[in-house]
Design a protein around this motif. Structure first.
Motif, PDB file in Angstrom:
ATOM      1  N   UNK A  84       0.825  -1.208   0.000  1.00  0.00           N
ATOM      2  CA  UNK A  84       0.000   0.000   0.000  1.00  0.00           C
ATOM      3  C   UNK A  84       0.860   1.259   0.000  1.00  0.00           C
ATOM      4  N   UNK A  85       1.889   1.263   0.844  1.00  0.00           N
ATOM      5  CA  UNK A  85       2.731   2.465   0.928  1.00  0.00           C
ATOM      6  C   UNK A  85       3.584   2.658  -0.322  1.00  0.00           C
ATOM      7  N   UNK A  86       3.701   1.595  -1.137  1.00  0.00           N
ATOM      8  CA  UNK A  86       4.426   1.700  -2.416  1.00  0.00           C
ATOM      9  C   UNK A  86       3.508   2.124  -3.563  1.00  0.00           C
ATOM     10  N   UNK A  87       2.247   2.411  -3.259  1.00  0.00           N
ATOM     11  CA  UNK A  87       1.314   2.857  -4.297  1.00  0.00           C
ATOM     12  C   UNK A  87       0.637   1.738  -5.053  1.00  0.00           C
ATOM     13  N   UNK A  88       0.753   0.503  -4.543  1.00  0.00           N
ATOM     14  CA  UNK A  88       0.098  -0.640  -5.183  1.00  0.00           C
ATOM     15  C   UNK A  88      -1.315  -0.798  -4.622  1.00  0.00           C
ATOM     16  N   UNK A  89      -2.274  -1.110  -5.498  1.00  0.00           N
ATOM     17  CA  UNK A  89      -3.635  -1.438  -5.066  1.00  0.00           C
ATOM     18  C   UNK A  89      -3.790  -2.956  -5.169  1.00  0.00           C
ATOM     19  N   UNK A  90      -3.763  -3.686  -4.031  1.00  0.00           N
ATOM     20  CA  UNK A  90      -3.874  -5.136  -4.085  1.00  0.00           C
ATOM     21  C   UNK A  90      -5.295  -5.574  -4.460  1.00  0.00           C
ATOM     22  N   UNK A  91      -5.361  -6.580  -5.345  1.00  0.00           N
ATOM     23  CA  UNK A  91      -6.643  -7.174  -5.753  1.00  0.00           C
ATOM     24  C   UNK A  91      -6.581  -8.662  -5.407  1.00  0.00           C
ATOM     25  N   UNK A  92      -7.367  -9.060  -4.420  1.00  0.00           N
ATOM     26  CA  UNK A  92      -7.330 -10.437  -3.930  1.00  0.00           C
ATOM     27  C   UNK A  92      -8.458 -11.275  -4.513  1.00  0.00           C
TER      28      UNK A  92
END
Length: 261
Positions: A139-147
């Motif tokens: 998250x802090x790296x600007x990634x939006x995780x999609x599970x």
């Protein structure tokens, strides 16, 4: 103590996934949410269709899918492959830097194979542990995780896992670090007093009202495990839970249901 940063965590149901127009609109709305966000998706009807096309007969008990080895192959292909990567690609088209995950990736969600006294659910997992540190790093790296709704047991076995539960467990884990709002988005405008009447949205449900509504039979079947998950999440630190149609994400006038303790 510094204020926790907000995280918006959204789980979308099968009826959004199964409708390309609805999915496109949802992903556009989701992309406009500011700040940290996480998306969890189920599988819709695609896994059942694929299974039937190769001669498998899907088995359900109390709304839960029995997952034998052949069905596990299908749900991994559809959930972790086709659906997950389609969503990630569409989010990239909306300028959202999404990355798709199963629970096995980065050891993000560890599960135990379900051990039920009377029912053999097969390769179905119950979430044991979330890798909160890696999730925070993403998250802090600007990634939006999609599970997707696939986890693992740490011993090489993939497990089919309820997407509502994954959303709940991720929200609980993240709430140690962030101010988490959990949203369950599906085709209805909220929890309805009368399932046939979309205008009968119950705008706020606490535990006492929930018990009464169950006793009356106004809340039943698939909505019960969803709401049980909600109250479990709130009792373990999640700040706020909303259930409703995805238009609630951008439309300030939309009705929806808020769950509180």
């Amino acid at each position: 103590m510094e204020n926790k940063k907000p995280v918006t965590l959204i789980k979308i149901g099968g009826n959004i996934i199964d409708n390309p127009t609805e999915l496109k609109q949802f992903l556009s709305d989701f992309s406009q949410i500011e700040g940290y966000k996480v998306l969890v998706h189920g599988g819709g009807k695609s896994a059942t269709k694929m299974a039937e096309s190769i001669g498998l007969v899907p088995q359900m008990i109390d709304g839960r899918r029995i997952t034998d080895a052949a069905m596990l192959d299908v749900v991994v292909m559809i959930y972790a492959g086709q659906i997950n990567k389609n969503i990630v690609a569409q989010l990239q088209a909306n300028s959202t830097n999404a990355m798709g995950f199963s629970g096995a990736d980065g050891n993000l969600i560890l599960s135990d194979k379900r051990n039920h006294p009377t029912i053999n659910y097969g390769f179905v997992g119950d979430v044991k542990k979330v890798n909160t540190n890696l999730l925070q790093t993403l998250l802090s790296s600007g990634i939006v995780p999609v599970f997707c709704a696939i986890t693992h047991d740490g011993k090489g076995q993939l497990l089919n896992t309820n997407a509502d539960t994954i959303a709940s467990e991720l929200a609980i884990a993240l709430s140690e670090i962030f101010d988490v709002t959990l949203n369950y988005c599906f085709e209805k405008p909220g929890v309805l007093y009368n399932a046939e009447d979309d205008a009968s949205v119950i705008e706020n449900i606490n535990q006492e009202l929930y018990s009464n509504l169950k006793a009356e039979g106004a809340i039943h079947s698939g909505m019960i495990p969803k709401l049980d998950n909600c109250f479990n999440s709130l009792s373990k630190g999640v700040q706020k839970i909303k259930i409703g149609h995805h238009r609630m994400l951008q439309d300030k006038t939309a009705l929806y249901t808020t769950i509180t303790l």
